[in-house]
Design a protein around this motif. Sequence first.
Motif, short mmCIF file in Angstrom:
data_model
loop_
_atom_site.label_atom_id
_atom_site.label_comp_id
_atom_site.label_asym_id
_atom_site.label_seq_id
_atom_site.Cartn_x
_atom_site.Cartn_y
_atom_site.Cartn_z
N UNK A 35 116.44 76.95 3.56
CA UNK A 35 116.25 76.37 2.24
C UNK A 35 116.95 77.18 1.15
N UNK A 36 117.58 76.46 0.23
CA UNK A 36 118.09 77.03 -1.01
C UNK A 36 118.18 75.90 -2.03
N UNK A 37 118.71 76.21 -3.22
CA UNK A 37 118.78 75.20 -4.26
C UNK A 37 119.61 74.00 -3.83
N UNK A 38 120.74 74.27 -3.17
CA UNK A 38 121.66 73.19 -2.81
C UNK A 38 121.09 72.27 -1.74
N UNK A 39 120.28 72.81 -0.84
CA UNK A 39 119.76 72.03 0.28
C UNK A 39 118.36 71.46 0.03
N UNK A 40 117.83 71.72 -1.15
CA UNK A 40 116.46 71.31 -1.43
C UNK A 40 116.27 69.80 -1.32
N UNK A 41 117.18 69.03 -1.93
CA UNK A 41 117.05 67.57 -1.92
C UNK A 41 117.12 67.02 -0.50
N UNK A 42 118.01 67.58 0.32
CA UNK A 42 118.13 67.13 1.70
C UNK A 42 116.89 67.52 2.50
N UNK A 43 116.37 68.72 2.24
CA UNK A 43 115.15 69.17 2.92
C UNK A 43 113.99 68.23 2.61
N UNK A 44 113.91 67.79 1.36
CA UNK A 44 112.84 66.89 0.95
C UNK A 44 112.95 65.55 1.69
N UNK A 45 114.17 65.06 1.84
CA UNK A 45 114.37 63.79 2.55
C UNK A 45 113.98 63.92 4.02
N UNK A 46 114.33 65.03 4.63
CA UNK A 46 113.99 65.25 6.03
C UNK A 46 112.47 65.38 6.20
N UNK A 47 111.85 66.12 5.30
CA UNK A 47 110.40 66.35 5.39
C UNK A 47 109.62 65.06 5.30
N UNK A 48 110.15 64.05 4.61
CA UNK A 48 109.44 62.79 4.40
C UNK A 48 109.69 61.77 5.50
N UNK A 49 110.52 62.10 6.49
CA UNK A 49 110.87 61.15 7.56
C UNK A 49 109.65 60.54 8.24
N UNK A 50 108.58 61.30 8.55
CA UNK A 50 107.43 60.69 9.23
C UNK A 50 106.78 59.54 8.48
N UNK A 51 107.01 59.43 7.17
CA UNK A 51 106.46 58.31 6.41
C UNK A 51 106.98 56.98 6.94
N UNK A 52 108.12 57.01 7.64
CA UNK A 52 108.72 55.79 8.18
C UNK A 52 108.10 55.37 9.51
N UNK A 53 107.27 56.22 10.09
CA UNK A 53 106.68 55.92 11.39
C UNK A 53 105.36 55.20 11.17
N UNK A 54 105.41 53.88 11.22
CA UNK A 54 104.24 53.07 10.93
C UNK A 54 103.86 52.22 12.14
N UNK A 55 102.66 51.66 12.08
CA UNK A 55 102.24 50.70 13.10
C UNK A 55 101.55 51.35 14.28
N UNK A 56 101.35 50.54 15.30
CA UNK A 56 100.67 50.97 16.52
C UNK A 56 101.44 50.43 17.73
#
Length: 352
Positions: A298-319
């Motif tokens: 992590x650094x300032x330049x990669x923060x936005x990309x890190x945030x996008x990666x961290x939120x990936x599980x939000x796309x895993x929906x359903x059963x």
Amino acid sequence: QGRTWSIINAHETMTGDFTRLPDLAFPGQRLQEVIAETTGRDRTVFVDGTRLATALLGDSIATNLFMLGYAFQKGLVPVSAEAIERAVGLNGVAVEANKQAFLWGRRAAHDPAAVERIVAEADPEPETHRIATTLDEIVARRIDFLTAYQDAAYAERYRALVDRVRRVEAEKARGRTGLAEAVARAYFKLLAYKDEYEVARLYTDRAFLERLHAQFEGEFRIEFNLAPPLLARRDPETGHPQKRSFGPWMLTAFRMLSALKGLRGTRFDPFGYGAERKMERRLIAEYEDTVETLIAGLDHDKHALALEIAAIPEQIRGFGHVKQANAERAKRREAELLAAYRAPTPQQTAAQ
């Protein structure tokens, strides 16, 4: 404009498109703007009739007469109150309830603040229905939930990772925020997967049963539509498990099952050997590894990309098969983003 009044029930009900577009945003504000622009802002009133009528009268079907009463009190219905109540009586269906709904609509138009106070006292909104707004609140609520879901140690596992991300974000990306919150939401989503034990716990939770009895009076029968992993038949065409109807005796079974949640994830867990449960446990471990990768680079330049990666599980929906397909798509996207995250930035390349 200048002639028509709009008395609008502002309650939002998502359409069936949501089942195909889970990120679909309800255009409530835009719809209100269109109506107000058309009939004039001074001739447009928005009131959450469904919420008020349900809270006051116990059934959303009361909304229609509630809204009529509201419009009547505003002087917009050229019929007398007596005539309306007479029509309700002639209709012969839920006469007293409909008259009360009409009266409450009039009261809401006359003194909305007073009606809101009555609703707040009679039907206070559960604390869990209020959206958490700060990271501390987000974490605290989820710690409470995970403790009830499994135990205190499970909740501590969650807290420890989120706290690490918070510290590293403050140190390596000073002035940037959002990564710790993204991890707090996504990691919780993975940890609190809804398995058989959790379904049983939620159905036998006292709050659920209290809401059920508050909404329905007299004798009623509960039926559960389930596809138990060990009992469900498969659709001959799709191969997907088919749901069956189970009677109220399932509440007793749910109480017994809920008490066995300590078996979750152990070798004694009879449900833990299924493909979906294995996938859910694997996703948790893989996400923990991913977060370690994020905080290491992590650094300032990669923060936005890190945030996008961290939120990936939000796309895993359903059963079942739906969740499986969503998980596969999410993991492919995660792999793409991680490859970009691991690649050196232009500044790092120049320094070398």
